[in-house]
Every structure is written in C-alpha cells, then in structure tokens.
Design a protein around this motif. Structure first.
Motif, mmCIF file in Angstrom:
data_model
loop_
_atom_site.group_PDB
_atom_site.id
_atom_site.type_symbol
_atom_site.label_atom_id
_atom_site.label_comp_id
_atom_site.label_asym_id
_atom_site.label_seq_id
_atom_site.Cartn_x
_atom_site.Cartn_y
_atom_site.Cartn_z
ATOM 1 N N THR A 7 14.139 63.293 -18.165
ATOM 2 C CA THR A 7 13.571 64.601 -18.500
ATOM 3 C C THR A 7 12.996 65.263 -17.250
ATOM 4 O OG1 THR A 7 11.444 63.609 -19.092
ATOM 5 C CG2 THR A 7 13.054 63.915 -20.860
ATOM 6 N N SER A 8 13.300 64.712 -16.080
ATOM 7 C CA SER A 8 12.802 65.249 -14.816
ATOM 8 C C SER A 8 13.713 66.370 -14.336
ATOM 9 C CB SER A 8 12.730 64.134 -13.768
ATOM 10 O OG SER A 8 12.267 64.625 -12.531
ATOM 11 N N LYS A 9 13.145 67.535 -14.098
ATOM 12 C CA LYS A 9 13.914 68.730 -13.749
ATOM 13 C C LYS A 9 13.611 69.145 -12.313
ATOM 14 C CE LYS A 9 11.704 70.504 -17.215
ATOM 15 N NZ LYS A 9 11.263 69.340 -18.009
ATOM 16 N N VAL A 10 14.649 69.237 -11.485
ATOM 17 C CA VAL A 10 14.482 69.683 -10.106
ATOM 18 C C VAL A 10 14.628 71.206 -10.091
ATOM 19 C CG1 VAL A 10 15.267 69.441 -7.722
ATOM 20 C CG2 VAL A 10 15.434 67.506 -9.289
ATOM 21 N N THR A 11 13.563 71.863 -9.670
ATOM 22 C CA THR A 11 13.417 73.309 -9.855
ATOM 23 C C THR A 11 13.152 74.004 -8.525
ATOM 24 O OG1 THR A 11 12.469 72.880 -12.040
ATOM 25 C CG2 THR A 11 12.061 75.061 -11.097
ATOM 26 N N LEU A 12 13.653 75.233 -8.383
ATOM 27 C CA LEU A 12 13.336 76.074 -7.233
ATOM 28 C C LEU A 12 12.265 77.069 -7.672
ATOM 29 C CD1 LEU A 12 13.974 76.808 -4.285
ATOM 30 C CD2 LEU A 12 15.656 78.445 -5.155
ATOM 31 N N ALA A 13 11.020 76.747 -7.357
ATOM 32 C CA ALA A 13 9.907 77.616 -7.745
ATOM 33 C C ALA A 13 9.867 78.836 -6.841
ATOM 34 C CB ALA A 13 8.595 76.842 -7.647
ATOM 35 N N LEU A 14 9.653 79.994 -7.445
ATOM 36 C CA LEU A 14 9.581 81.262 -6.715
ATOM 37 C C LEU A 14 8.162 81.795 -6.808
ATOM 38 C CD1 LEU A 14 12.863 82.891 -8.148
ATOM 39 C CD2 LEU A 14 12.607 81.471 -6.085
ATOM 40 N N ILE A 42 25.728 72.176 -6.235
ATOM 41 C CA ILE A 42 24.642 71.285 -5.816
ATOM 42 C C ILE A 42 24.598 70.039 -6.690
ATOM 43 C CG2 ILE A 42 22.118 71.071 -5.861
ATOM 44 C CD1 ILE A 42 21.972 73.871 -4.673
ATOM 45 N N THR A 43 24.726 70.215 -7.990
ATOM 46 C CA THR A 43 24.700 69.081 -8.913
ATOM 47 C C THR A 43 25.848 68.129 -8.636
ATOM 48 O OG1 THR A 43 23.653 70.442 -10.610
ATOM 49 C CG2 THR A 43 24.738 68.427 -11.357
ATOM 50 N N THR A 63 22.762 66.506 -14.780
ATOM 51 C CA THR A 63 23.340 67.664 -15.441
ATOM 52 C C THR A 63 22.806 68.950 -14.816
ATOM 53 O OG1 THR A 63 21.563 67.687 -17.096
ATOM 54 C CG2 THR A 63 23.564 66.481 -17.664
ATOM 55 N N VAL A 64 23.661 69.972 -14.780
ATOM 56 C CA VAL A 64 23.260 71.292 -14.295
ATOM 57 C C VAL A 64 22.189 71.852 -15.221
ATOM 58 C CG1 VAL A 64 24.038 73.638 -13.800
ATOM 59 C CG2 VAL A 64 25.543 71.708 -13.338
ATOM 60 N N LEU A 65 21.207 72.527 -14.637
ATOM 61 C CA LEU A 65 20.103 73.075 -15.415
ATOM 62 C C LEU A 65 19.979 74.573 -15.148
ATOM 63 C CD1 LEU A 65 17.903 72.015 -17.347
ATOM 64 C CD2 LEU A 65 16.393 71.838 -15.376
ATOM 65 N N ASN A 66 19.764 75.335 -16.207
ATOM 66 C CA ASN A 66 19.639 76.780 -16.078
ATOM 67 C C ASN A 66 18.420 77.339 -16.797
ATOM 68 O OD1 ASN A 66 22.262 77.836 -14.686
ATOM 69 N ND2 ASN A 66 22.971 76.291 -16.141
ATOM 70 N N GLY A 67 17.485 76.459 -17.123
ATOM 71 C CA GLY A 67 16.266 76.889 -17.796
ATOM 72 C C GLY A 67 15.208 75.813 -17.718
ATOM 73 N N PHE A 71 17.935 73.652 -10.532
ATOM 74 C CA PHE A 71 19.051 72.919 -9.947
ATOM 75 C C PHE A 71 19.713 71.997 -10.970
ATOM 76 C CE2 PHE A 71 16.182 73.500 -6.193
ATOM 77 C CZ PHE A 71 17.004 74.350 -5.470
ATOM 78 N N TYR A 72 18.983 70.919 -11.337
ATOM 79 C CA TYR A 72 19.590 69.902 -12.198
ATOM 80 C C TYR A 72 18.515 69.008 -12.798
ATOM 81 C CZ TYR A 72 19.035 67.289 -7.786
ATOM 82 O OH TYR A 72 18.535 66.726 -6.639
ATOM 83 N N THR A 73 18.911 68.254 -13.813
ATOM 84 C CA THR A 73 18.081 67.151 -14.286
ATOM 85 C C THR A 73 18.473 65.906 -13.495
ATOM 86 O OG1 THR A 73 19.671 66.632 -16.044
ATOM 87 C CG2 THR A 73 17.840 68.057 -16.618
ATOM 88 N N GLU A 74 17.487 65.076 -13.204
ATOM 89 C CA GLU A 74 17.762 63.892 -12.398
ATOM 90 C C GLU A 74 18.332 62.761 -13.251
ATOM 91 O OE1 GLU A 74 14.953 63.750 -8.640
ATOM 92 O OE2 GLU A 74 13.780 63.673 -10.471
#
Length: 509
Positions: free
Chosen positions: A283-290, A316-317, A325-329, A476-479
């Motif tokens: 459930t770990s999500k790699v995110t690009l924080a803005l 990237i994934t 898995t690719v993540l979009n939210g 980006f993605y879930t780890e």
C-alpha cells in the motif's frame, strides 16, 4: 486344575488391565480436552521437526512490547503470528473473521456488535472470550497504547455474554473495522502477567521462544492454538542491515526466506535459479509532491496539469525494479476506495509543453527537486523526462529528516515522497503540500462521516478523482512487496510483507 486356571487367568488379567488402562487414558484425554479449553480438537503437529529461518532487510526490534513501541517492525513480526486481532485481514487487504467470526453494524454507523468464536485460548491455556476483548480495548484507550488514535469516537464497550462484544460510537468511524485488524484490535490476556518487552502473551499460532534484541526473534509453534496449527515447528526471524548482506545469507544457506524492503532491488536475487522471487503489492505509494502554497509555482493549476502530462509514469514503473503498478491517484489498488484514474492525464509531452509554455521561462525558473537517497535513480529519470521542457529541475538528494523538514517549511518545488496509511490519505484535504481544494475537502469529510463501508469507499473514490483531476499531485507507482525463497520453501505471503507477514503456513517440502 488350579494350575490350568492360573495359566488361563493370566492372559485374562492382562487383557483386563489393558482395557482399564485404555478407558482411563480415554477419560483423561476427554477431561484434558475440556479442561479450561486448553487443547484444541485440531492440535496435530504438522511437520513437527521442521524449522525455517527468515531474513528481513529491516530495522531489528529492541523490544517486543507491541503495546508501546511504534514502527512497522513489530507489526510485521508479531501480528498474525503471536498476536491476533478482533478483525482480521487477508493478503488482498480485505477484512475477514479472526477473533470475531462475524459482526453487524447499525444503519447509522454508531453501534457495532461482534460475535466471537468459541473455544478460543491464549498460548498459556487461558480461555479467550469477550472479557479479554473489553479489557484490551480499555487498556489501549486508557493507557494510550499504539493504535489508540484509531479508536476515535468510541463511547462504550460492553460484553453482554462471553461470545458478544458491543461497541458504541459517538460519531461514525468507517475506519473502525480496519483499525481493529491492526494494533488497535490486538486482544490481550486479561488475567496474565507478561513481561511484554521480551515475552509474548498472545493467542496466535506462534509464541516467542527467545528474543535477541537488535538481532533475532525465535518463534515456536503454539500447540494450544485454537485454529489450524502452524506448518513449521520453529521460525527464526533474523534482521539484516542491507539487501547485500541479506543476499549473502541466502547464498550461504543461513536463511531460507528473505523479505526485502519495498525500496530494495531484487536484481541480485533474480539470476540465481535456486531462488524463487515473488513480487506482490504493497500500500506504499511513491508520489511526486508539488508545492502548491499560495506563493509557489504549483499554486497555479496549469503548471500542475503540465507536470501530469509531461510525466510518463508508465515508463518509470516499467524501469524501476521495485515498482509494482502504475498509480494515477492517491489510493492504491489494495486500499479501500481505489479506482483506475489512468484516463485523466495520459502521457502527452506536447500537451504538457503547451501548458507550461503559456508562461515565460523566467516565471517557471529553476525548481528545487528534493529526492530521498533511496530514490536517487528515480529522481534522475524524472529529470530526464522534464529536460525537453521549460521546467528546469535542480535535483537535491537528501536524507529523510531533511526531506520532511524542508517540506514542512515549504522549501522545495517538487519532492519524491512515499505515502502510506489513513493519515497520508488525507494529505490533499489538510493542505500538507499547500494544496487547497474545497471540493476535495468536502469529499474527504463525507468519507470520514460515512456510516458504512460502502458509502465510505464511494466517497473516497469521489475524493481521489477530485484530487487527481485537479492535479493535486503527480504519482509514480505502488511499491512491490518482495519475497525471495529457496525453491523448497512454500506457504509464504506475497502481498504487504513490509507490514503484515503471516507465517503459519510456511514450510519446507
């Protein structure tokens, strides 16, 4: 004549003795099976001589007191193995029966009734019933044990009989059941005195046989376990300081099962045919924080849209060895409320350039890009993707403490962060990255006020779509959850092994 009788009566007396002995043995067995519910009917010792050593790339616990010591290491080692929870969860993160075999929730979401299993017991033989459940919840709240923060709105806990527990809330808490599948739901023995720092007092399939702080935990089969016995008589958990030392231990045969961190690369294991490398989900999500603060570049929605279009998270994934898995939210596939949001911002470099070229180069300027040390290669890939555009990223590799401090101070433009758990889920409603969206805030309030899980998940999906459509962040993605096993080891979990590592079914062939 008398000599003949003596010869005949000898065998008869022997048979009579054997019969009486058999009857006494049966009676003792029946009595023991019913005495204080100490011996479960399925107490067969499977593979009784087998042992497995598990290596973990993880920080080694210095104490076993799961009541007070924070961090995922004790959850990983003890929950589901030594301690059981009122509600359980499976390898897909779905809620399942555990100490409670069923539950019912009132329509207004304020009253929960749990029906417990019968003939349960702790490892010391003490019966486990509703008294222990009430005691455990009261202890967690009164002494502010780990997990107490998840029991918001709890008004009362009652046990009208030995198999029923009733919880009343002052306000709906749709996360209560999930909280009761983690620290907040651990059931402790109300009549036992245990040194929790070095020993265990649970009802799970294992007990703590020995503990070497900072090094290892040895788990032994609990012969009084009230459900299916563990397949292995002893499992040793050994802790390593890097994936490299973990790999050496596998090669030398010191360990038969290796549990990697989500940030580890499995490449060093994949070329060895002696191993099976399993990649599951976390459930770990790699995110690009803005940084969307009022005076920051990404306070303007057009700049956020540009980032979403420019970023090719599919590529990237594919290239990151620890990506699942690719993540979009903001919600991952294993979490409540997940929805596939990939259609919102498909990778389109031209569209992204159009959005950012609306502004003069001077306005866009140099953008400070913070990257944690373990994600340096990912950061380099992001810089490459943005190179053809007017975004100029100045990448700075920092440690975790520096990263958190600078995000809190707003001293960044973009940053790679990992997000996990309910608190992180609300980051886009509470302005953690300076992001403000009234609709997202309302969606999130609706989710938290939901009286049931169906409404909760529906409102979370609305929240996630609002945030993603407004480009509140980029993802980006879930780890991956990664486990490496000798080919003769079976029964190990594959999903969420960084936080949940049930070992009851692990065995050697």
């Amino acid at each position: 004549m008398s000599r003949h009788k003596q010869q005949m009566n000898g065998p008869k007396r022997g048979l009579a003795f054997i019969g009486v002995a058999a009857l006494l043995f049966a009676l003792v067995g029946v009595g023991w099976a019913h005495f204080d519910h100490r011996l479960p009917s399925n107490a067969t010792l499977l593979h009784s001589g087998s042992e497995v050593t598990v290596g973990l790339d993880s920080q080694a616990p210095q104490s076993l007191d799961i009541r007070t010591v924070r961090g995922k290491e004790l959850d990983q080692a003890l929950i589901g193995n030594v301690y059981e929870t009122l509600v359980g969860r499976d390898q897909n993160n779905k809620l399942v029966p555990s100490i409670a075999k069923s539950w019912d929730v009132s329509k207004d979401g304020l009253n929960y009734t749990f029906t417990l299993n019968s003939d349960m017991r702790f490892a010391n033989g003490d019966a486990l019933d509703s008294t222990d459940v009430v005691y455990s919840l009261q202890q967690i709240l009164n002494k502010n044990y780990a997990g107490a923060e998840d029991l918001t709105g709890l008004k009362s806990v009652k046990n009208p009989d030995v198999s029923t527990v009733q919880i009343a809330l002052s306000a709906p808490n749709p996360r209560l059941l999930r909280a009761l599948s983690s620290r907040a739901g651990i059931i402790y023995d109300s009549t036992s005195s245990v040194n929790y720092t070095r020993q265990s007092g649970g009802s799970g399939p294992f007990t703590v046989h020995s503990f070497n702080p900072g090094n290892s935990i040895v788990l032994s089969r609990n012969p009084l376990y009230w459900k299916q016995q563990s397949a292995t008589s002893q499992i040793t958990l050994r802790y390593f300081d890097s994936v490299e030392t973990l790999n050496k231990a596998m090669q030398s045969g010191e360990i038969q099962l290796a549990v990697l961190r989500p940030t580890d690369s499995p490449k060093s294991f994949e070329d060895n045919k002696k191993y099976t490398v399993s990649k599951g989900l976390t459930t770990s999500k790699v995110t690009l924080a803005l940084n969307s603060s009022a005076d920051a570049l990404f306070s303007d929605e057009h700049t956020r849209w540009a980032v979403r279009y420019i970023l090719d998270n599919t590529a990237i994934t594919r290239d990151q060895p620890n990506a699942a898995t690719v993540l979009n939210g903001p919600i991952s596939p294993l979490e409540p409320g997940y929805d596939d949001l990939s259609a919102l911002y498909p990778h389109n470099l031209s569209e992204g350039e159009n959005d950012i070229n609306y502004y003069k180069r001077q306005y866009v300027g140099d953008n400070t890009f913070l990257v944690p040390q373990e994600y340096e290669s990912l950061g380099q890939e992001v810089v490459k993707q943005f190179a053809p555009t007017n975004f100029h990223l100045v990448m700075q590799v920092v440690d975790d403490n520096t990263l958190n401090q600078r995000i809190a101070n707003g001293d960044y433009s973009m940053a790679i962060v990992t997000m996990q758990g309910p608190d992180d889920l609300g980051a886009f409603a509470n302005g953690r990255f300076g992001y403000q969206n009234s609709q997202a805030q309302q969606d999130y309030r609706n989710a938290l006020a939901s009286p049931n899980d169906i409404d909760y998940q529906r409102n979370l999906r609305a929240y996630a779509k609002t945030v993603s459509a407004d480009a509140g962040s980029a993802w980006f993605y879930t780890e991956s959850s990664m486990v490496v096993a000798d080919t003769n080891v079976t029964g190990y979990p594959k999903n969420m092994t960084d936080e949940f590592l049930p070992l009851r079914d692990v065995r050697t062939k």
